[in-house]
Design a protein around this motif. Structure first.
Motif, PDB file in Angstrom:
ATOM      1  N   GLN A 129       0.821  -1.324  -0.026  1.00  0.00           N
ATOM      2  CA  GLN A 129      -0.012   0.029   0.116  1.00  0.00           C
ATOM      3  C   GLN A 129       0.727   1.272  -0.169  1.00  0.00           C
ATOM      4  O   GLN A 129       0.350   2.319  -0.037  1.00  0.00           O
ATOM      5  CB  GLN A 129      -1.101  -0.204   1.254  1.00  0.00           C
ATOM      6  CG  GLN A 129      -2.229  -0.979   1.029  1.00  0.00           C
ATOM      7  CD  GLN A 129      -3.000  -0.649   2.112  1.00  0.00           C
ATOM      8  OE1 GLN A 129      -2.679  -1.065   3.229  1.00  0.00           O
ATOM      9  NE2 GLN A 129      -4.366  -0.426   1.866  1.00  0.00           N
ATOM     10  N   GLY A 130       2.180   1.108   0.001  1.00  0.00           N
ATOM     11  CA  GLY A 130       2.869   2.262   0.106  1.00  0.00           C
ATOM     12  C   GLY A 130       3.055   3.142   1.303  1.00  0.00           C
ATOM     13  O   GLY A 130       3.461   4.226   1.288  1.00  0.00           O
ATOM     14  N   VAL A 131       2.769   2.389   2.463  1.00  0.00           N
ATOM     15  CA  VAL A 131       2.978   2.989   3.813  1.00  0.00           C
ATOM     16  C   VAL A 131       4.076   3.352   4.219  1.00  0.00           C
ATOM     17  O   VAL A 131       5.048   2.813   3.981  1.00  0.00           O
ATOM     18  CB  VAL A 131       2.313   2.124   4.895  1.00  0.00           C
ATOM     19  CG1 VAL A 131       2.740   2.705   6.242  1.00  0.00           C
ATOM     20  CG2 VAL A 131       0.839   1.863   4.781  1.00  0.00           C
ATOM     21  N   SER A 134      11.941  -5.422   1.401  1.00  0.00           N
ATOM     22  CA  SER A 134      12.136  -4.135   0.678  1.00  0.00           C
ATOM     23  C   SER A 134      13.641  -3.597   1.301  1.00  0.00           C
ATOM     24  O   SER A 134      14.295  -4.125   2.057  1.00  0.00           O
ATOM     25  CB  SER A 134      10.943  -3.210   1.025  1.00  0.00           C
ATOM     26  OG  SER A 134      11.371  -1.742   0.876  1.00  0.00           O
ATOM     27  N   LYS A 135      13.958  -2.388   0.335  1.00  0.00           N
ATOM     28  CA  LYS A 135      15.245  -1.630   0.955  1.00  0.00           C
ATOM     29  C   LYS A 135      14.984  -0.391   1.775  1.00  0.00           C
ATOM     30  O   LYS A 135      15.800   0.237   1.968  1.00  0.00           O
ATOM     31  CB  LYS A 135      16.082  -1.586  -0.247  1.00  0.00           C
ATOM     32  CG  LYS A 135      16.450  -2.554  -1.014  1.00  0.00           C
ATOM     33  CD  LYS A 135      17.348  -3.869   0.069  1.00  0.00           C
ATOM     34  CE  LYS A 135      17.904  -4.683  -0.821  1.00  0.00           C
ATOM     35  NZ  LYS A 135      18.367  -5.842   0.191  1.00  0.00           N
ATOM     36  N   ARG A 136      13.644  -0.461   2.255  1.00  0.00           N
ATOM     37  CA  ARG A 136      13.289   0.774   3.120  1.00  0.00           C
ATOM     38  C   ARG A 136      12.667   0.399   4.495  1.00  0.00           C
ATOM     39  O   ARG A 136      11.971  -0.892   4.446  1.00  0.00           O
ATOM     40  CB  ARG A 136      12.431   1.797   2.211  1.00  0.00           C
ATOM     41  CG  ARG A 136      11.068   1.153   1.963  1.00  0.00           C
ATOM     42  CD  ARG A 136      10.277   2.172   1.152  1.00  0.00           C
ATOM     43  NE  ARG A 136       8.917   1.576   0.719  1.00  0.00           N
ATOM     44  CZ  ARG A 136       7.792   1.892   1.717  1.00  0.00           C
ATOM     45  NH1 ARG A 136       7.985   2.599   2.683  1.00  0.00           N
ATOM     46  NH2 ARG A 136       6.585   1.395   1.186  1.00  0.00           N
ATOM     47  N   THR A 137      12.645   1.111   5.104  1.00  0.00           N
ATOM     48  CA  THR A 137      11.651   0.988   6.417  1.00  0.00           C
ATOM     49  C   THR A 137      10.976   2.310   7.026  1.00  0.00           C
ATOM     50  O   THR A 137      11.253   3.321   6.349  1.00  0.00           O
ATOM     51  CB  THR A 137      12.592   0.783   7.821  1.00  0.00           C
ATOM     52  OG1 THR A 137      13.477   1.822   7.900  1.00  0.00           O
ATOM     53  CG2 THR A 137      13.491  -0.555   7.588  1.00  0.00           C
ATOM     54  N   PRO A 138       9.754   2.242   7.552  1.00  0.00           N
ATOM     55  CA  PRO A 138       8.794   3.252   7.715  1.00  0.00           C
ATOM     56  C   PRO A 138       9.450   4.083   8.816  1.00  0.00           C
ATOM     57  O   PRO A 138      10.335   3.731   9.761  1.00  0.00           O
ATOM     58  CB  PRO A 138       7.623   2.685   8.241  1.00  0.00           C
ATOM     59  CG  PRO A 138       8.174   1.375   8.770  1.00  0.00           C
ATOM     60  CD  PRO A 138       9.325   0.913   8.066  1.00  0.00           C
ATOM     61  N   ARG A 139       8.827   5.377   8.890  1.00  0.00           N
ATOM     62  CA  ARG A 139       9.166   6.245   9.968  1.00  0.00           C
ATOM     63  C   ARG A 139       7.885   5.727  11.092  1.00  0.00           C
ATOM     64  O   ARG A 139       6.980   5.208  10.788  1.00  0.00           O
ATOM     65  CB  ARG A 139       8.867   7.609   9.652  1.00  0.00           C
ATOM     66  CG  ARG A 139       9.983   8.209   8.869  1.00  0.00           C
ATOM     67  CD  ARG A 139       9.487   9.928   8.728  1.00  0.00           C
ATOM     68  NE  ARG A 139       8.366  10.005   7.861  1.00  0.00           N
ATOM     69  CZ  ARG A 139       8.317   9.952   6.715  1.00  0.00           C
ATOM     70  NH1 ARG A 139       9.437  10.013   5.916  1.00  0.00           N
ATOM     71  NH2 ARG A 139       7.410  10.150   5.851  1.00  0.00           N
ATOM     72  N   LEU A 140       8.424   5.913  12.344  1.00  0.00           N
ATOM     73  CA  LEU A 140       7.669   5.305  13.367  1.00  0.00           C
ATOM     74  C   LEU A 140       7.224   6.533  14.350  1.00  0.00           C
ATOM     75  O   LEU A 140       7.896   7.474  14.670  1.00  0.00           O
ATOM     76  CB  LEU A 140       8.565   4.168  14.290  1.00  0.00           C
ATOM     77  CG  LEU A 140       9.063   3.253  13.534  1.00  0.00           C
ATOM     78  CD1 LEU A 140      10.117   2.346  14.342  1.00  0.00           C
ATOM     79  CD2 LEU A 140       7.893   2.316  12.883  1.00  0.00           C
TER      80      LEU A 140
END
Length: 283
Positions: free
Chosen positions: A184-186, A210-216
């Motif tokens: 969903q591109g969160v 993925s090669k990214r992580t979300p902000r928390l």
């Protein structure tokens, strides 16, 4: 440099009953953060644990959100309809030798210690009757949180080979939530602090898929008079559509925002709260 993804947040309740005040706090926080960033705000029904889902609860939750002016973008995603996506992620992890079959019962795991010891890691267990565990060789034990600061998770927990697929043939929340957020591109996870600890597992899985992580951002938990987390299991009273303004005001106060004048239009209250959120948490 890669172009940053546009902000996308989400609220993802479990349909085991109606929303209560603790749920409202999490929903309002994620909504305000998305609005303050001029981003998208999604709603997802986390019913991957199908036996726990209460018939009709998802519809009640959506009506409660709308009554409080919390209108979402796009269609509501139902995890119970996402088995193919979860299986595809499992297949990828198995292909990359990042998972393995495990026949250990909960009782056996508990008898060996507080955390799973990797007992089945190097044993060739059959698929039938087995769970599938993640081969957690590069765990994330520490991460930055916009509300909590720098968070360190107990290494023994963070490095546990956690379950992706249960022995009763259900995909786990840990797998489903990451697969869904990625698809969903969160970009930002704004939710309750009760999810701080499993965040370590989820970030590890994010990095593998993925090669990214979300902000928390993990907001404090709303507690009852006995100091217990407000939850459906603890029989927290459901939100009522007759006290929308009062309930929103209480959520804003809990999130340490300036007092918002109560009106019959919750969208007006949310606009005021968004401006306060932008000043307090984005500046």
């Amino acid at each position: 440099m890669a172009t940053p993804q546009p902000y996308c947040g989400r609220f993802a309740p479990t349909p085991s009953g109606p929303l209560h005040f603790g749920s409202l706090v999490a929903a309002v926080a994620s909504y305000l953060d998305a609005q303050a960033h001029q981003g998208r705000w999604l709603v997802r029904i986390e019913d991957v644990d199908k036996p726990r889902a209460v018939p009709g609860a998802a519809d009640v939750i959506l009506r409660q959100l709308e009554a409080h002016g919390l209108h979402w973008d796009g269609e509501v995603l139902l995890q119970s309809q996402r088995d193919a996506a979860y299986q595809a992620a499992l297949d990828e992890l198995q292909r990359r030798q990042l998972s393995y079959y495990c026949t250990c019962t909960r009782k056996q795991v508990k008898a060996r210690g507080p955390y799973y010891t990797g007992y089945c890691r190097d044993k060739q267990r059959p698929p039938q009757g087995s769970a599938i565990r993640f081969r957690n060789d590069t765990p994330i034990c520490s991460f930055s949180d916009r509300w909590q600061g720098q968070v360190t998770i107990e290494p023994a927990f963070a490095s546990e080979d956690f379950v992706l697929y249960r022995r009763d043939q259900l995909y786990t929340y840990q797998l489903a939530v990451v697969v869904d957020d990625l698809e969903q591109g969160v970009t930002d996870l704004v939710r309750g602090a009760d999810l701080l600890t499993p965040t370590a597992w989820q970030l590890t899985l994010w990095q593998q898929l993925s090669k990214r992580t979300p902000r928390l951002l993990h907001v404090p938990l709303a507690l009852d008079a006995q100091g217990q987390k407000l939850s459906k299991q603890n029989h927290a009273p459901p939100l009522t559509e007759h006290q929308v303004a009062e309930q929103l005001q209480a959520a804003f106060r809990f999130l340490q925002l300036p007092e918002v004048v109560a009106t019959d239009d919750p969208s007006v209250m949310l606009q005021q709260a968004t401006a306060s959120w932008r000043t307090k948490y984005l500046s």
